[in-house]
Design a protein around this motif. Sequence first.
Motif, PDB file in Angstrom:
ATOM      1  N   GLU A 105       0.834  -1.214   0.000  1.00 21.67           N
ATOM      2  CA  GLU A 105       0.000   0.000   0.000  1.00 21.67           C
ATOM      3  C   GLU A 105       0.865   1.259   0.000  1.00 21.67           C
ATOM      4  O   GLU A 105       0.504   2.259  -0.625  1.00 21.67           O
ATOM      5  N   ALA A 106       2.005   1.223   0.700  1.00 19.98           N
ATOM      6  CA  ALA A 106       2.910   2.381   0.678  1.00 19.98           C
ATOM      7  C   ALA A 106       3.381   2.625  -0.757  1.00 19.98           C
ATOM      8  O   ALA A 106       3.471   3.774  -1.214  1.00 19.98           O
ATOM      9  N   GLU A 107       3.656   1.533  -1.471  1.00 18.67           N
ATOM     10  CA  GLU A 107       4.031   1.679  -2.892  1.00 18.67           C
ATOM     11  C   GLU A 107       2.892   2.340  -3.664  1.00 18.67           C
ATOM     12  O   GLU A 107       3.091   3.311  -4.394  1.00 18.67           O
ATOM     13  N   GLY A 108       1.674   1.807  -3.500  1.00 21.15           N
ATOM     14  CA  GLY A 108       0.535   2.301  -4.278  1.00 21.15           C
ATOM     15  C   GLY A 108       0.143   3.730  -3.933  1.00 21.15           C
ATOM     16  O   GLY A 108      -0.265   4.497  -4.802  1.00 21.15           O
ATOM     17  N   GLN A 109       0.268   4.088  -2.658  1.00 19.88           N
ATOM     18  CA  GLN A 109      -0.222   5.392  -2.202  1.00 19.88           C
ATOM     19  C   GLN A 109       0.867   6.458  -2.084  1.00 19.88           C
ATOM     20  O   GLN A 109       0.572   7.640  -2.205  1.00 19.88           O
ATOM     21  N   SER A 110       2.105   6.049  -1.796  1.00 19.82           N
ATOM     22  CA  SER A 110       3.165   7.059  -1.566  1.00 19.82           C
ATOM     23  C   SER A 110       4.235   7.075  -2.660  1.00 19.82           C
ATOM     24  O   SER A 110       4.650   8.136  -3.114  1.00 19.82           O
ATOM     25  N   PHE A 111       4.700   5.891  -3.074  1.00 21.59           N
ATOM     26  CA  PHE A 111       5.751   5.835  -4.103  1.00 21.59           C
ATOM     27  C   PHE A 111       5.165   6.059  -5.492  1.00 21.59           C
ATOM     28  O   PHE A 111       5.742   6.753  -6.327  1.00 21.59           O
ATOM     29  N   ASN A 112       4.020   5.452  -5.776  1.00 25.85           N
ATOM     30  CA  ASN A 112       3.483   5.468  -7.136  1.00 25.85           C
ATOM     31  C   ASN A 112       3.085   6.860  -7.648  1.00 25.85           C
ATOM     32  O   ASN A 112       3.425   7.200  -8.786  1.00 25.85           O
ATOM     33  N   PRO A 113       2.390   7.681  -6.849  1.00 21.95           N
ATOM     34  CA  PRO A 113       1.967   8.964  -7.435  1.00 21.95           C
ATOM     35  C   PRO A 113       3.133   9.819  -7.950  1.00 21.95           C
ATOM     36  O   PRO A 113       3.129  10.186  -9.133  1.00 21.95           O
ATOM     37  N   PRO A 114       4.158  10.119  -7.134  1.00 18.89           N
ATOM     38  CA  PRO A 114       5.232  10.947  -7.718  1.00 18.89           C
ATOM     39  C   PRO A 114       6.040  10.202  -8.771  1.00 18.89           C
ATOM     40  O   PRO A 114       6.445  10.800  -9.778  1.00 18.89           O
ATOM     41  N   SER A 115       6.272   8.893  -8.583  1.00 16.61           N
ATOM     42  CA  SER A 115       7.110   8.192  -9.566  1.00 16.61           C
ATOM     43  C   SER A 115       6.366   8.025 -10.890  1.00 16.61           C
ATOM     44  O   SER A 115       6.977   8.091 -11.963  1.00 16.61           O
ATOM     45  N   SER A 116       5.044   7.852 -10.857  1.00 15.31           N
ATOM     46  CA  SER A 116       4.277   7.768 -12.112  1.00 15.31           C
ATOM     47  C   SER A 116       4.345   9.070 -12.891  1.00 15.31           C
ATOM     48  O   SER A 116       4.472   9.067 -14.118  1.00 15.31           O
ATOM     49  N   THR A 117       4.220  10.177 -12.165  1.00 18.34           N
ATOM     50  CA  THR A 117       4.322  11.468 -12.845  1.00 18.34           C
ATOM     51  C   THR A 117       5.693  11.630 -13.488  1.00 18.34           C
ATOM     52  O   THR A 117       5.825  12.068 -14.640  1.00 18.34           O
ATOM     53  N   LEU A 118       6.745  11.250 -12.742  1.00 20.86           N
ATOM     54  CA  LEU A 118       8.100  11.357 -13.288  1.00 20.86           C
ATOM     55  C   LEU A 118       8.283  10.449 -14.504  1.00 20.86           C
ATOM     56  O   LEU A 118       8.902  10.833 -15.495  1.00 20.86           O
ATOM     57  N   VAL A 119       7.754   9.230 -14.427  1.00 18.81           N
ATOM     58  CA  VAL A 119       7.885   8.297 -15.556  1.00 18.81           C
ATOM     59  C   VAL A 119       7.184   8.881 -16.780  1.00 18.81           C
ATOM     60  O   VAL A 119       7.710   8.845 -17.890  1.00 18.81           O
ATOM     61  N   PHE A 120       6.005   9.459 -16.561  1.00 17.64           N
ATOM     62  CA  PHE A 120       5.305  10.058 -17.704  1.00 17.64           C
ATOM     63  C   PHE A 120       6.130  11.201 -18.284  1.00 17.64           C
ATOM     64  O   PHE A 120       6.371  11.277 -19.491  1.00 17.64           O
ATOM     65  N   GLN A 121       6.578  12.096 -17.407  1.00 17.92           N
ATOM     66  CA  GLN A 121       7.310  13.287 -17.867  1.00 17.92           C
ATOM     67  C   GLN A 121       8.636  12.926 -18.536  1.00 17.92           C
ATOM     68  O   GLN A 121       8.992  13.501 -19.564  1.00 17.92           O
ATOM     69  N   LEU A 122       9.363  11.990 -17.936  1.00 22.39           N
ATOM     70  CA  LEU A 122      10.736  11.735 -18.370  1.00 22.39           C
ATOM     71  C   LEU A 122      10.839  10.660 -19.449  1.00 22.39           C
ATOM     72  O   LEU A 122      11.732  10.701 -20.293  1.00 22.39           O
ATOM     73  N   ALA A 123       9.937   9.682 -19.409  1.00 19.85           N
ATOM     74  CA  ALA A 123      10.074   8.551 -20.336  1.00 19.85           C
ATOM     75  C   ALA A 123       9.023   8.578 -21.441  1.00 19.85           C
ATOM     76  O   ALA A 123       9.343   8.370 -22.608  1.00 19.85           O
ATOM     77  N   PHE A 124       7.750   8.823 -21.074  1.00 21.51           N
ATOM     78  CA  PHE A 124       6.693   8.703 -22.083  1.00 21.51           C
ATOM     79  C   PHE A 124       6.454   9.992 -22.870  1.00 21.51           C
ATOM     80  O   PHE A 124       6.241   9.939 -24.085  1.00 21.51           O
ATOM     81  N   ALA A 125       6.476  11.146 -22.196  1.00 22.06           N
ATOM     82  CA  ALA A 125       6.213  12.400 -22.912  1.00 22.06           C
ATOM     83  C   ALA A 125       7.166  12.577 -24.103  1.00 22.06           C
ATOM     84  O   ALA A 125       6.707  12.890 -25.215  1.00 22.06           O
ATOM     85  N   PRO A 126       8.493  12.365 -23.928  1.00 23.06           N
ATOM     86  CA  PRO A 126       9.391  12.520 -25.089  1.00 23.06           C
ATOM     87  C   PRO A 126       9.037  11.555 -26.243  1.00 23.06           C
ATOM     88  O   PRO A 126       9.060  11.959 -27.402  1.00 23.06           O
ATOM     89  N   ARG A 127       8.702  10.294 -25.898  1.00 20.03           N
ATOM     90  CA  ARG A 127       8.338   9.334 -26.951  1.00 20.03           C
ATOM     91  C   ARG A 127       7.079   9.741 -27.692  1.00 20.03           C
ATOM     92  O   ARG A 127       6.873   9.398 -28.853  1.00 20.03           O
ATOM     93  N   MET A 128       6.176  10.419 -26.959  1.00 19.85           N
ATOM     94  CA  MET A 128       4.895  10.799 -27.557  1.00 19.85           C
ATOM     95  C   MET A 128       4.955  12.190 -28.184  1.00 19.85           C
ATOM     96  O   MET A 128       3.940  12.711 -28.653  1.00 19.85           O
ATOM     97  N   GLY A 129       6.143  12.799 -28.144  1.00 26.88           N
ATOM     98  CA  GLY A 129       6.293  14.133 -28.725  1.00 26.88           C
ATOM     99  C   GLY A 129       5.598  15.221 -27.925  1.00 26.88           C
ATOM    100  O   GLY A 129       5.255  16.278 -28.458  1.00 26.88           O
ATOM    101  N   LEU A 130       5.386  14.949 -26.621  1.00 24.09           N
ATOM    102  CA  LEU A 130       4.725  15.948 -25.767  1.00 24.09           C
ATOM    103  C   LEU A 130       5.782  16.762 -25.017  1.00 24.09           C
ATOM    104  O   LEU A 130       6.847  16.244 -24.682  1.00 24.09           O
ATOM    105  N   PRO A 131       5.478  18.044 -24.735  1.00 31.06           N
ATOM    106  CA  PRO A 131       6.451  18.848 -23.994  1.00 31.06           C
ATOM    107  C   PRO A 131       6.533  18.384 -22.533  1.00 31.06           C
ATOM    108  O   PRO A 131       5.551  17.904 -21.973  1.00 31.06           O
ATOM    109  N   GLN A 132       7.725  18.515 -21.945  1.00 27.24           N
ATOM    110  CA  GLN A 132       7.893  18.178 -20.524  1.00 27.24           C
ATOM    111  C   GLN A 132       7.525  19.386 -19.662  1.00 27.24           C
ATOM    112  O   GLN A 132       7.587  20.521 -20.128  1.00 27.24           O
ATOM    113  N   ASP A 133       7.163  19.119 -18.417  1.00 25.08           N
ATOM    114  CA  ASP A 133       6.790  20.168 -17.469  1.00 25.08           C
ATOM    115  C   ASP A 133       7.847  20.198 -16.359  1.00 25.08           C
ATOM    116  O   ASP A 133       7.784  19.405 -15.411  1.00 25.08           O
ATOM    117  N   PRO A 134       8.832  21.104 -16.477  1.00 26.56           N
ATOM    118  CA  PRO A 134       9.944  21.113 -15.514  1.00 26.56           C
ATOM    119  C   PRO A 134       9.473  21.305 -14.065  1.00 26.56           C
ATOM    120  O   PRO A 134      10.055  20.729 -13.144  1.00 26.56           O
TER     121      PRO A 134
END
Lengths: 221, 221
Positions: A105-134
Amino acid sequence: MATVTVYGPPLSTAVSRVLACLIEKDVDFKLVSVDMSKGQHKSPDFLKLQPFGQVPAFQDEHTSLFESRAICRYICDKYADRGQSLLGRKGGGPVERARIEQWLEAEGQSFNPPSSTLVFQLAFAPRMGLPQDPAAIELNEGKLGKVLDVYDRRLEESRFLAGDEFSLADLSHLPNGHYLTVAGKGEIFASRKNVARWWEEISTRPSWKKVVEMQNTPPAS
Amino acid sequence: MATVTVYGPPLSTAVSRVLACLIEKDVDFKLVSVDMSKGQHKSPDFLKLQPFGQVPAFQDEHTSLFESRAICRYICDKYADRGQSLLGRKGGGPVERARIEQWLEAEGQSFNPPSSTLVFQLAFAPRMGLPQDPAAIELNEGKLGKVLDVYDRRLEESRFLAGDEFSLADLSHLPNGHYLTVAGKGEIFASRKNVARWWEEISTRPSWKKVVEMQNTPPAS
């Protein structure tokens, strides 16, 4: 013949969580691709399996299920005798399971929210041609760092999050953690002594290496 | 004498989730206040129980635990024979449990993020003298509405989220849902026919009414 089917691309963090669990439990499965770029995850047939239109969906001879962590728990309950005992030993009792559940649950509630945002920003946004949000990157790096400070104190006294055995609580961190390291943010683990040791140990397990191999294999056309 | 102790104020959504579960399972407990305005949740003693410095923490004769949904699962496993069978009947097997788990995860991963933001903005920020963020409110109302559209389709075919029986998956929605209705946003449930019926049924259970009573009772000084 495999009776277990997982629907979704292995590149998805939630799909890869389920794949890692199946491999740890030594359960055969069939992977059915879902082409999200063509909107297949929003098709009426897929929505019958996964009403939110997300991946993965899971099916075996008894049921269909959604939500990666719920699917993993089911796999652990159904195949309690097989492979790594990820959710406590069979007959281990409610305390043994609960000590794993609290870190899952700590993973799902505490680790996942910030790490998911980072994964989207750093890994998926560039692949999808989307701008990053510093600003979002900076904010969530800070949040994740605070979570990992707590992990570092825990892992000073314990080999894995829930105790001496690798469990679903550790496994569940692999998908997001992997993308963070690939995106050049491995320092967030490496700079914390006990987290660094833990991350090295869990991310080099043969099960996870197999999942990464699947992620790097282009789907059969 | 109660062997179960819950640490934290009943006004906290996560604390009230655990209290509702204990009352449904007919388990006696002692509630120990944690004065968060005085930073008691960050004290060294409390951090031994809850390493993230959040509420609730839970303790019985066998273990201490954190994370409200993990605590609820433990209560259901330990007291499987008592009260409402919130996580499947004893001996109900892995499929019965998994069908509840998938909707409990949907609550934690899909309902909770937007509803928690709304509860903070609409209920807690005004009490704390903090300014509200209209853009965050609008964004998260939209996100929550989409989640509840999926729920409405599910609840067209099923009395409760996981099937014919009230379960932990339903219960887990009560804390945030309650604050939304108190803050004047009950329309988000009432405007969806099946969600409205479901919300009316789960929020009027005697267990939840007792929790609301505890929330409205000033702590003993």
